[in-house]
Design a protein around this motif. Structure first.
Motif, PDB file in Angstrom:
ATOM      1  N   PHE A  59       8.578   7.071   6.198  1.00 55.35           N
ATOM      2  CA  PHE A  59       8.248   7.397   7.589  1.00 55.35           C
ATOM      3  C   PHE A  59       7.406   6.291   8.217  1.00 55.35           C
ATOM      4  O   PHE A  59       7.757   5.750   9.271  1.00 55.35           O
ATOM      5  CB  PHE A  59       7.507   8.737   7.644  1.00 55.35           C
ATOM      6  N   TRP A  60       6.288   5.948   7.587  1.00 57.47           N
ATOM      7  CA  TRP A  60       5.402   4.938   8.162  1.00 57.47           C
ATOM      8  C   TRP A  60       6.022   3.554   8.119  1.00 57.47           C
ATOM      9  O   TRP A  60       5.805   2.734   9.011  1.00 57.47           O
ATOM     10  CB  TRP A  60       4.050   4.963   7.447  1.00 57.47           C
ATOM     11  N   GLY A  61       6.815   3.282   7.112  1.00 60.16           N
ATOM     12  CA  GLY A  61       7.491   1.988   7.044  1.00 60.16           C
ATOM     13  C   GLY A  61       8.569   1.830   8.089  1.00 60.16           C
ATOM     14  O   GLY A  61       8.984   0.706   8.399  1.00 60.16           O
ATOM     15  N   GLY A  62       9.015   2.947   8.661  1.00 58.44           N
ATOM     16  CA  GLY A  62      10.063   2.882   9.672  1.00 58.44           C
ATOM     17  C   GLY A  62       9.671   2.117  10.920  1.00 58.44           C
ATOM     18  O   GLY A  62      10.532   1.660  11.674  1.00 58.44           O
ATOM     19  N   VAL A  63       8.376   1.951  11.132  1.00 60.15           N
ATOM     20  CA  VAL A  63       7.905   1.156  12.271  1.00 60.15           C
ATOM     21  C   VAL A  63       8.478  -0.259  12.210  1.00 60.15           C
ATOM     22  O   VAL A  63       8.859  -0.838  13.235  1.00 60.15           O
ATOM     23  CB  VAL A  63       6.364   1.104  12.281  1.00 60.15           C
ATOM     24  N   CYS A  64       8.542  -0.820  11.006  1.00 58.14           N
ATOM     25  CA  CYS A  64       8.997  -2.210  10.850  1.00 58.14           C
ATOM     26  C   CYS A  64      10.466  -2.364  11.219  1.00 58.14           C
ATOM     27  O   CYS A  64      10.843  -3.311  11.921  1.00 58.14           O
ATOM     28  CB  CYS A  64       8.803  -2.668   9.408  1.00 58.14           C
ATOM     29  N   GLY A  65      11.291  -1.443  10.744  1.00 59.99           N
ATOM     30  CA  GLY A  65      12.709  -1.554  11.022  1.00 59.99           C
ATOM     31  C   GLY A  65      13.049  -1.379  12.488  1.00 59.99           C
ATOM     32  O   GLY A  65      14.052  -1.919  12.970  1.00 59.99           O
ATOM     33  N   PHE A 104      13.752   4.201  14.698  1.00 59.24           N
ATOM     34  CA  PHE A 104      12.677   4.723  13.852  1.00 59.24           C
ATOM     35  C   PHE A 104      13.120   5.989  13.122  1.00 59.24           C
ATOM     36  O   PHE A 104      13.032   6.083  11.890  1.00 59.24           O
ATOM     37  CB  PHE A 104      11.439   5.006  14.698  1.00 59.24           C
ATOM     38  N   PHE A 105      13.610   6.990  13.855  1.00 55.54           N
ATOM     39  CA  PHE A 105      14.012   8.253  13.228  1.00 55.54           C
ATOM     40  C   PHE A 105      15.244   8.060  12.341  1.00 55.54           C
ATOM     41  O   PHE A 105      15.381   8.728  11.308  1.00 55.54           O
ATOM     42  CB  PHE A 105      14.291   9.310  14.294  1.00 55.54           C
ATOM     43  N   TRP A 106      16.139   7.173  12.735  1.00 56.44           N
ATOM     44  CA  TRP A 106      17.367   6.911  11.985  1.00 56.44           C
ATOM     45  C   TRP A 106      17.081   6.470  10.555  1.00 56.44           C
ATOM     46  O   TRP A 106      17.853   6.770   9.638  1.00 56.44           O
ATOM     47  CB  TRP A 106      18.154   5.826  12.726  1.00 56.44           C
ATOM     48  N   GLN A 107      15.965   5.792  10.354  1.00 58.58           N
ATOM     49  CA  GLN A 107      15.702   5.230   9.026  1.00 58.58           C
ATOM     50  C   GLN A 107      15.443   6.282   7.956  1.00 58.58           C
ATOM     51  O   GLN A 107      15.680   6.033   6.773  1.00 58.58           O
ATOM     52  CB  GLN A 107      14.526   4.258   9.101  1.00 58.58           C
ATOM     53  N   MET A 108      14.999   7.466   8.326  1.00 54.81           N
ATOM     54  CA  MET A 108      14.753   8.495   7.312  1.00 54.81           C
ATOM     55  C   MET A 108      16.047   8.984   6.668  1.00 54.81           C
ATOM     56  O   MET A 108      16.189   8.910   5.448  1.00 54.81           O
ATOM     57  CB  MET A 108      13.931   9.629   7.899  1.00 54.81           C
ATOM     58  N   TRP A 118       0.807  -1.219   0.000  1.00 56.29           N
ATOM     59  CA  TRP A 118       0.000   0.000   0.000  1.00 56.29           C
ATOM     60  C   TRP A 118       0.843   1.273   0.000  1.00 56.29           C
ATOM     61  O   TRP A 118       0.898   2.006  -0.993  1.00 56.29           O
ATOM     62  CB  TRP A 118      -0.949  -0.035   1.206  1.00 56.29           C
ATOM     63  N   LEU A 119       1.547   1.542   1.095  1.00 52.75           N
ATOM     64  CA  LEU A 119       2.204   2.832   1.254  1.00 52.75           C
ATOM     65  C   LEU A 119       3.311   3.081   0.237  1.00 52.75           C
ATOM     66  O   LEU A 119       3.428   4.193  -0.297  1.00 52.75           O
ATOM     67  CB  LEU A 119       2.788   2.938   2.667  1.00 52.75           C
ATOM     68  N   LYS A 120       4.124   2.089  -0.025  1.00 52.02           N
ATOM     69  CA  LYS A 120       5.308   2.273  -0.867  1.00 52.02           C
ATOM     70  C   LYS A 120       4.956   2.824  -2.239  1.00 52.02           C
ATOM     71  O   LYS A 120       5.685   3.657  -2.787  1.00 52.02           O
ATOM     72  CB  LYS A 120       6.056   0.947  -1.011  1.00 52.02           C
ATOM     73  N   ARG A 121       3.848   2.388  -2.792  1.00 53.42           N
ATOM     74  CA  ARG A 121       3.488   2.766  -4.160  1.00 53.42           C
ATOM     75  C   ARG A 121       2.542   3.963  -4.225  1.00 53.42           C
ATOM     76  O   ARG A 121       2.167   4.385  -5.317  1.00 53.42           O
ATOM     77  CB  ARG A 121       2.859   1.572  -4.886  1.00 53.42           C
ATOM     78  N   ARG A 122       2.137   4.501  -3.063  1.00 50.73           N
ATOM     79  CA  ARG A 122       1.098   5.518  -3.070  1.00 50.73           C
ATOM     80  C   ARG A 122       1.471   6.858  -2.435  1.00 50.73           C
ATOM     81  O   ARG A 122       0.836   7.870  -2.731  1.00 50.73           O
ATOM     82  CB  ARG A 122      -0.164   4.975  -2.377  1.00 50.73           C
ATOM     83  N   THR A 123       2.465   6.876  -1.557  1.00 50.49           N
ATOM     84  CA  THR A 123       2.724   8.125  -0.847  1.00 50.49           C
ATOM     85  C   THR A 123       4.214   8.318  -0.579  1.00 50.49           C
ATOM     86  O   THR A 123       4.918   7.354  -0.270  1.00 50.49           O
ATOM     87  CB  THR A 123       1.970   8.153   0.503  1.00 50.49           C
ATOM     88  N   PRO A 124       4.693   9.557  -0.690  1.00 53.04           N
ATOM     89  CA  PRO A 124       6.099   9.825  -0.338  1.00 53.04           C
ATOM     90  C   PRO A 124       6.371   9.704   1.157  1.00 53.04           C
ATOM     91  O   PRO A 124       7.528   9.718   1.576  1.00 53.04           O
ATOM     92  CB  PRO A 124       6.320  11.258  -0.829  1.00 53.04           C
ATOM     93  N   ALA A 125       5.311   9.557   1.958  1.00 49.86           N
ATOM     94  CA  ALA A 125       5.485   9.328   3.404  1.00 49.86           C
ATOM     95  C   ALA A 125       5.731   7.853   3.696  1.00 49.86           C
ATOM     96  O   ALA A 125       5.746   7.452   4.863  1.00 49.86           O
ATOM     97  CB  ALA A 125       4.260   9.806   4.161  1.00 49.86           C
ATOM     98  N   ASN A 126       5.936   7.041   2.655  1.00 48.70           N
ATOM     99  CA  ASN A 126       6.121   5.591   2.841  1.00 48.70           C
ATOM    100  C   ASN A 126       7.302   5.272   3.752  1.00 48.70           C
ATOM    101  O   ASN A 126       7.221   4.357   4.575  1.00 48.70           O
ATOM    102  CB  ASN A 126       6.257   4.879   1.492  1.00 48.70           C
TER     103      ASN A 126
END
Length: 319
Positions: free
Chosen positions: A170-176, A203-207, A160-168
């Motif tokens: 940020f929100w994907g950082g939860v997984c890492g 979480f913040f490091w991933q950006m 969902w997020l990866k293909r739809r929003t540039p905020a992908n």
């Protein structure tokens, strides 16, 4: 479970068969090795390595020293399998765009060294085994977090997020960052303020970590139609987010210090944080001056930063 990105690795595509002009026995052995390499590549072992670099020191800290060997083994094996499962399923879902990107076209599916069906079965099997291990040997919270991280990464982020929003990112950082709280929960059955502070660091490091890679492969993401921030926003916006999230990473690392960590960690957080900030702001400065951004310098230093910081966490757990 594996938002943290793997280092780009040059060389022959994993699992690509050797030349046919080999003796039959040699070909069979090399074919077997090629298949093994292909399946190993699907798990993105360098990502798993980084995930465990954060999970194991947190596990030690939550245990107040050397953890119970059974719990350590379960987190190592279960966490590794969970990360591998998430990565393999990510490869299955992203096989269409991986063929279009220079960074990923050498993966086993774009290279046609394995079939999509085999990869799907492989990823689901790893996921089931990982969650089962956590369920049998840890507790309900660690198990739920493990299962949730796999589902979140592959369904919420990848589909969902990866293909739809540039905020992908940020929100994907939860997984890492999930392995940090999984490791803590595996020991204590809950997550303390210190555990959440370390979660925030990762979480913040991933950006800044991932934006640096996205700058390098901006053309790849544009070709595949993936709206990564450097593709759809200005360089100034990307620079601003790199600077912001690097600052937040360092702030989170310092906030963890008074929550239960000692001077070894504190000094390490200050020194490595200053170096991380310096590298991030150098990238921003080079971009503003119209010079080559050299984003991979920040990408590789970010990995070094996280590794050193969590080594300090492990040392604090032992002293």
């Amino acid at each position: 479970m594996s938002m943290i990105t793997e280092r780009p690795v040059p060389g022959r595509a994993p699992g690509v068969p050797p030349r046919a002009d080999q003796p039959a026995g040699t070909r069979a052995r090399r074919d077997l090795i090629a298949v093994f390499r292909a399946y190993l590549a699907l798990t993105k072992p360098q990502i798993v390595e980084l995930l465990l670099v954060t999970a194991v020191p947190t596990l030690m800290l939550a245990s107040g020293g050397w953890p119970d060997l059974r719990i350590l083994a379960v987190v190592l094996v279960g966490g590794g399998l969970a990360g591998g499962a998430a990565s393999a399923l990510n490869c299955y879902i992203d096989r269409d765009i991986d063929e279009l990107m220079r960074r990923t076209k050498r993966r086993p599916l774009p290279a046609h060294s394995v079939t999509p069906r085999a990869v799907l079965i492989f990823g689901l099997t790893l996921a089931v085994v990982a969650v089962a291990l956590m369920a049998v040997f840890t507790n309900w919270l660690a198990t739920a977090l493990t299962a949730g991280a796999i589902v979140y990464y592959d369904v919420v982020y990848t589909l969902w997020l990866k293909r739809r929003t540039p905020a992908n990112t940020f929100w994907g950082g939860v997984c890492g960052a999930a392995p940090v709280i999984i490791g803590w929960a595996a020991v204590t059955g809950s997550v303390s303020a210190l555990g959440w502070a370390l979660f925030a660091v990762v979480f913040f490091w991933q950006m800044p970590h991932f934006y640096a890679l996205a700058i390098k492969y901006k053309a790849d993401y544009a070709r595949a139609g993936i709206p990564m921030l450097p593709v759809v926003r200005s360089a100034a916006r990307v620079n601003g987010e790199i600077a912001l999230y690097t600052v937040l990473t360092v702030v989170a690392s310092l906030a963890a210090w008074p929550l239960g960590l000692g001077p070894i960690y504190g000094v390490t957080a200050v020194i490595t944080g200053a170096l991380f900030l310096g590298e991030a702001f150098l990238l921003v400065q080079r971009t503003r001056k119209g010079e080559p951004a050299k984003p991979m310098r920040l990408f590789h230093w970010s990995i070094t930063y996280l590794t050193i910081l969590f080594i300090a966490v492990a040392v604090e757990a032992l002293v």
